[in-house]
Design an enzyme around this catalytic site. Structure first.
Site, short mmCIF file in Angstrom:
data_model
loop_
_atom_site.label_atom_id
_atom_site.label_comp_id
_atom_site.label_asym_id
_atom_site.label_seq_id
_atom_site.Cartn_x
_atom_site.Cartn_y
_atom_site.Cartn_z
N SER A 164 -9.59 1.58 2.82
CA SER A 164 -8.82 2.49 1.96
C SER A 164 -7.69 1.42 1.20
CB SER A 164 -8.11 3.71 2.65
OG SER A 164 -7.30 2.90 3.70
N LYS A 171 0.92 -1.23 0.02
CA LYS A 171 -0.07 0.01 -0.06
C LYS A 171 0.74 1.11 0.03
CE LYS A 171 -4.04 1.97 2.53
NZ LYS A 171 -4.77 1.80 3.77
N SER A 231 -9.52 -0.64 6.94
CA SER A 231 -9.33 -0.33 5.52
C SER A 231 -8.62 -1.72 5.00
CB SER A 231 -8.21 0.57 5.74
OG SER A 231 -8.91 1.93 5.43
N1 GLN Z 1 -13.01 3.79 6.14
C1 GLN Z 1 -12.37 4.31 7.38
C2 GLN Z 1 -11.99 5.74 7.23
O1 GLN Z 1 -12.31 6.44 6.09
C3 GLN Z 1 -11.21 3.46 7.57
C4 GLN Z 1 -9.83 3.99 7.09
C5 GLN Z 1 -8.78 3.22 7.52
O2 GLN Z 1 -8.82 2.14 8.06
N2 GLN Z 1 -7.53 3.62 7.17
O3 GLN Z 1 -11.55 6.16 8.01
#
Ligand code: GLN
Length: 461
Positions: free
Chosen positions: A131, A56, A155
């Site tokens: 994400s 990532k 994410s």
């Molecule tokens: N979808 C969540 C957010 O938008 C989690 C993001 C993540 O785990 N980095 O914050």
């Protein structure tokens, strides 16, 4: 070639040389990534004598840029490797590319990337989740056997669910955060995406462990994570989080009930568990995560890190324009919300209360784990949604994390395992949570489920 990458790693390794496997991965990226767009950078010179991995793009690497999916870092290459990267390198891993993400890991669909969205390999009109959408899509499309992602509120697990692959969020502190670009430091953890549970367990064994560069990394000894994979679930106690599943209906509900039956078939004991504060998890998460993000992102100011605006005469101007030009809309929204929650006069009402309810949630999880070895929910309330379906409605996007964010708030490990398919052929997923440092047990139960169901063998066309 594609056949090699369809195999679990230990089988692929037995059939081909490391060089052939890295080449197979690079060729798969070349042919498949045009439609999926999982990668932001591909390392055509990838070398090594181990697994080809995708990383990532918020985990720093010296041999490729790290953009965090943001214009503000579009020209950044780190002078050092993240600790997880250094450990994998020492193990021979080949880093074939960096994967797309929502800007600074803020999002649930990978649509908030400054470099365009990733598409779900099962249905190119849908999101891969986020994400870590690029990492999940790259594994699902069989472009790499495994990938690293990051977790702040789901994410890794949510995109793993949307893409039909395995996703692990380890215990807070299990993997060093050194070199993971900070989003919300009390929640962040590196996570792992693989096709199968065994690959996930083996990778965790390589990257877990204490690190002098991260004072929050745990000194708890690293377990033999793959030791119990064949042990089954007989006599293990699973709690179904009632508050999470009582309002679920339709396919996700039916699929979850089927999953419970699979576990029952193996002799698992399944009962209802209560974690009432779970209904506040999203509210707590979006206060805590944004508050911490607003502080962490202050380092991107055009001076220390990041894009520097040409339009500035004064220092204030330089900050203003550099950040204004560099950050996208979702990141700005979060910085504003987080700054507000921390501001004088509002701190107690927002951040202070969120931390108090977070402590309550932690207590309720501890109580539940006094009775149960595992807690269960579906990983997500629905399968992958259409690209564009939630971009104008941040709250509905935030609700994607409803089942995943609790584990981050409490710091416990959780794993997403493929649990079947919707009528439209979209992957569905089961989430198992365990007490702190219960990764070995998680892999044991997840491996049983995987063996009984074998959903990992299906792949997108
Ligand atoms: N979808 C969540 C957010 O938008 C989690 C993001 C993540 O785990 N980095 O914050």
């Amino acid at each position: 070639m594609s056949e090699l990458l369809d195999l679990p790693w230990h089988e692929a390794q037995a059939q081909a040389s490391p060089r052939e496997l890295v080449d197979a991965s690079l060729r798969a990226i070349e042919t498949r990534d045009e439609s999926v767009h999982a990668f932001l950078h591909v390392n055509a010179d990838a070398r090594g004598d181990g697994m080809p991995l995708a990383i990532k793009d918020n985990i720093v690497t010296t041999d490729m840029p790290t953009t965090c999916g943001s214009r503000i870092l579009s020209n950044f290459t780190s002078p050092f490797d993240a600790t997880a990267i250094a450990r994998l390198r020492a193990n021979g891993a080949s880093f074939v590319g960096k994967t797309n993400l929502d800007e600074f890991a803020m999002g649930s669909s990978t649509e908030h990337s400054a470099f365009g969205p990733t598409r779900n390999p099962w249905d190119l009109s849908r999101v891969p989740g986020g994400s870590s959408g690029g990492s999940a899509a790259a594994v699902a499309a069989r472009m790499v056997p495994a990938a690293l992602g990051s977790e702040t509120g789901g994410s890794v697990r949510q995109p793993a669910a949307f893409c039909g692959v395995v996703g692990l969020k380890p215990t807070y502190g299990r993997i060093s955060r050194s070199g993971l670009v900070a989003f919300a430091s009390s929640l962040d953890q590196i996570g792992i995406v693989t096709k199968t549970v065994r690959e996930c367990a083996e990778l965790l064994g390589v990257i877990a462990g204490a690190d002098p560069l991260d004072s929050t990394s745990s000194t708890q000894p690293v377990d033999d994570y793959a030791a119990d994979l064949a042990s089954g679930v007989r006599g293990l106690r699973f709690g179904v989080v009632r508050e999470a599943v009582e309002r679920l209906e339709g396919e996700v509900r039916a699929n979850f009930d089927e999953a419970l039956n699979v576990l029952r078939g193996g002799g698992a004991i399944i009962e209802d568990a209560r974690v009432p504060a779970i209904s506040y998890a999203i509210a707590i998460y979006y206060i805590v995560a944004n508050a911490e993000a607003s502080a962490n992102l202050s380092r991107f100011d055009g001076v220390r890190f990041g894009h520097r605006s040409e339009r500035s005469k004064t220092l204030d101007d330089l900050y203003f324009h550099s950040r204004g030009e560099g950050f996208g809309a979702e990141v700005k929204r979060r910085i504003m919300l987080g700054t507000f929650a921390l501001s004088s006069g509002y701190y107690d009402a927002y951040y202070g209360r969120a931390q108090a309810v977070r402590a309550t949630l932690r207590g309720q999880f501890a109580d539940a784990f006094a009775r149960f070895d595992f807690l269960l929910t579906p990983t997500t309330p629905e399968p992958a949604f259409k690209i564009g379906a939630k971009t104008d409605d941040p709250l509905s996007m935030y609700l994607s994390d409803i089942f995943t964010a609790p584990a981050n708030l409490v710091g416990i490990p959780a794993i997403a395992v493929p649990s079947g398919f919707s009528a439209e052929g979209l992957p569905l997923s089961l989430q198992l949570m365990a007490p702190h440092f219960g990764e070995r047990a998680l892999f044991r139960a997840a491996a049983f489920f995987e063996r009984e169901t074998e959903y990992w063998k299906r792949k997108p066309r």
